[in-house]
Design an enzyme around this catalytic site. Structure first.
Site, PDB file in Angstrom:
ATOM      1  N   GLY A  51       0.844   5.831   0.416  1.00  0.00           N
ATOM      2  CA  GLY A  51       0.182   7.065   0.813  1.00  0.00           C
ATOM      3  C   GLY A  51       1.060   8.231   0.453  1.00  0.00           C
ATOM      4  O   GLY A  51       2.063   8.093  -0.269  1.00  0.00           O
ATOM      5  N   VAL A  70       4.573   1.061   1.542  1.00  0.00           N
ATOM      6  CA  VAL A  70       4.919  -0.036   2.440  1.00  0.00           C
ATOM      7  C   VAL A  70       5.027  -1.325   1.619  1.00  0.00           C
ATOM      8  O   VAL A  70       4.149  -1.632   0.803  1.00  0.00           O
ATOM      9  CB  VAL A  70       3.872  -0.201   3.555  1.00  0.00           C
ATOM     10  CG1 VAL A  70       4.222  -1.405   4.442  1.00  0.00           C
ATOM     11  CG2 VAL A  70       3.789   1.062   4.401  1.00  0.00           C
ATOM     12  N   ASP A 116      -3.003  10.454  15.308  1.00  0.00           N
ATOM     13  CA  ASP A 116      -3.522   9.975  14.024  1.00  0.00           C
ATOM     14  C   ASP A 116      -4.100   8.568  14.154  1.00  0.00           C
ATOM     15  O   ASP A 116      -3.807   7.684  13.338  1.00  0.00           O
ATOM     16  CB  ASP A 116      -2.431  10.011  12.958  1.00  0.00           C
ATOM     17  CG  ASP A 116      -2.993   9.933  11.537  1.00  0.00           C
ATOM     18  OD1 ASP A 116      -4.189  10.247  11.352  1.00  0.00           O
ATOM     19  OD2 ASP A 116      -2.250   9.555  10.616  1.00  0.00           O
ATOM     20  N   GLY A 129       0.845  -1.199   0.000  1.00  0.00           N
ATOM     21  CA  GLY A 129       0.000   0.000   0.000  1.00  0.00           C
ATOM     22  C   GLY A 129       0.871   1.236   0.000  1.00  0.00           C
ATOM     23  O   GLY A 129       2.073   1.177   0.296  1.00  0.00           O
ATOM     24  N   LYS A 149       8.652   0.448   5.150  1.00  0.00           N
ATOM     25  CA  LYS A 149       8.085   1.684   4.616  1.00  0.00           C
ATOM     26  C   LYS A 149       9.205   2.480   3.955  1.00  0.00           C
ATOM     27  O   LYS A 149      10.229   2.764   4.581  1.00  0.00           O
ATOM     28  CB  LYS A 149       7.436   2.515   5.719  1.00  0.00           C
ATOM     29  CG  LYS A 149       6.892   3.858   5.215  1.00  0.00           C
ATOM     30  CD  LYS A 149       6.332   4.720   6.333  1.00  0.00           C
ATOM     31  CE  LYS A 149       4.984   4.256   6.777  1.00  0.00           C
ATOM     32  NZ  LYS A 149       4.340   5.208   7.728  1.00  0.00           N
TER      33      LYS A 149
END
Length: 405
Positions: A130, A135, A243, A128, A150
């Site tokens: 962002g 990652v 977060d 995935g 990451k």
């Protein structure tokens, strides 16, 4: 529109016949020009569609890319809902040939990092991405251990301030150790790229919801209990996560929920307040006091946990809209009725989630430790309720009236 000797365009043609599975064709299987139709003797791309003509349309290379030309078909060739005789095709266009839908897609580009070795780690698969980075599933070679890596995005890697923040956050997270936190193993730099090596988790809680639907009460209680444990530990370390969201609530193969990205946590002062220069957190889960900016404490994380669990229990976020609208809703709009959205949750669990989402932090649990105590009480009562057999159902006595003669 003349034809040129331009190099072949890379594309994927996805054909969805009226019945059956989709057919995927790429440039390695067929090169323009080719004919699409139902007769395999006349068409290089044959589709099982009785509404398509034997030789329905032709696809070839034009000046700017792919061109489709109708070959006098009975039902016509349609692009994006408009009947065409000859026209250009772009990625994202939809063709209708008879009763079949055809989609032009660009092929996925190979990830240049997959298969490479970074220090003692081999990157195997992208999991995935962002705005901050991507990652990967990776293998720690010397231990034969699967890990997650990451990789800081190249855009961020060019910004010294972001690189410094990445390294500080990674080292901070590496000093934390708790069963309900995703463990950070290593941080390294190679060739101008920055890597954070973490414990590999089995799944993301939100992915499970998307695949299988909202979580049941047993799982919701487990999420609340496990993440409250993580937040209570962070609180003890004088940190505010900032977060908490479903994407940061991960699941192990053993069914344990863990909180990720504690590296971005802000330290609390001796008064128990964390001052932040910029607002962290997704607008879908941000506490009202955090959205306003300024000082926050662990009760902001509890609000975000409540908003996260709301989505896991209902399949939808508390509020919807643009980022600005979401912030305004969290600050001033009453939350919907959770009892109606998640009717299978018991009243104590509903009340606990609603309490976490109180607009006024003073009316939420005062600390993460107190929230943990309360959810552990609910968990214990739930376990008793689930393990206690129900008494056998008794049939109601039926009165028999004497028959009149």
């Amino acid at each position: 529109m003349g034809l040129t000797n331009a190099p072949p365009m890379a594309f994927v043609l996805v054909i969805q016949p009226p019945e059956g599975e989709p057919i995927c064709i790429d440039t390695e299987q067929v090169h323009p020009p080719f004919v699409i139709g139902r007769d395999s003797d006349e068409a290089q791309v044959a589709i099982p569609d009785p509404q398509a003509s034997r030789a329905h349309c032709r696809v070839e290379m034009g000046d700017g890319g792919l061109v489709v030309e109708d070959l006098g078909s009975r039902n016509g060739t349609w692009r994006n809902g408009e009947r065409v005789t000859r026209c250009m095709l772009r990625p994202g266009d939809t063709l209708r040939v008879g009763g079949s839908q055809l989609y032009i897609e660009e092929p996925e580009q190979a990830d240049p990092l997959v298969g490479t070795k970074i220090g003692n780690y081999e990157l195997q698969e992208a999991l995935g991405s962002g705005s901050y980075g991507t990652v990967y599933r990776a293998l720690q070679i010397n231990l034969g251990r699967p890990v997650a890596v990451k990789v800081l995005s190249q855009e961020c890697a060019k910004d010294p301030a972001r690189v410094q923040s990445f390294l500080v956050e990674a080292r901070r997270a590496g000093r934390l150790n708790h069963p309900n936190l995703v463990q950070v193993h290593d941080v390294l730099e190679e060739g101008g790229r920055y890597f954070l090596v973490m414990e590999l988790m089995a799944a993301c809680s939100l992915s499970a919801v998307k695949d299988e639907g909202p979580l049941g009460e047993t799982h919701i209680i487990a999420v609340l209990r496990d993440i409250c444990r993580a937040l209570a530990y962070a609180e003890n370390q004088r940190l505010v996560h900032r977060d908490v969201k479903p994407d940061n609530i991960l699941l192990t193969e053993d069914g344990v929920y863990k909180l990720a990205d504690l590296g971005i946590a802000a330290p609390m002062s001796s008064e128990g307040i964390a001052q932040t220069e910029r607002v962290f957190g997704s607008p879908h889960y941000v506490a009202p006091e955090q959205a306003r900016g300024g000082g926050i404490d662990s009760r902001a994380d509890l609000y975000a946990l409540g908003a996260s669990v709301w989505q896991l229990a209902t399949g939808q976020t508390v509020f919807s809209g643009t980022s600005r609208q979401l912030v305004a809703h969290h600050i001033g709009t009453p939350i919907p009725d959770l009892r109606k959205l998640a009717p299978k949750l018991s009243p104590p669990v509903v009340q606990f989630i609603v309490n976490l989402l109180d607009k006024d932090p003073a009316r939420r649990p005062p600390t993460a430790a107190e929230a943990l105590r309360r959810i552990e009480q609910i968990h214990a009562a739930h376990a008793v309720r689930m393990s206690t057999p129900r008494p056998p159902m008794r049939r109601p006595l039926r009165r028999i009236r004497p028959r009149r003669r």
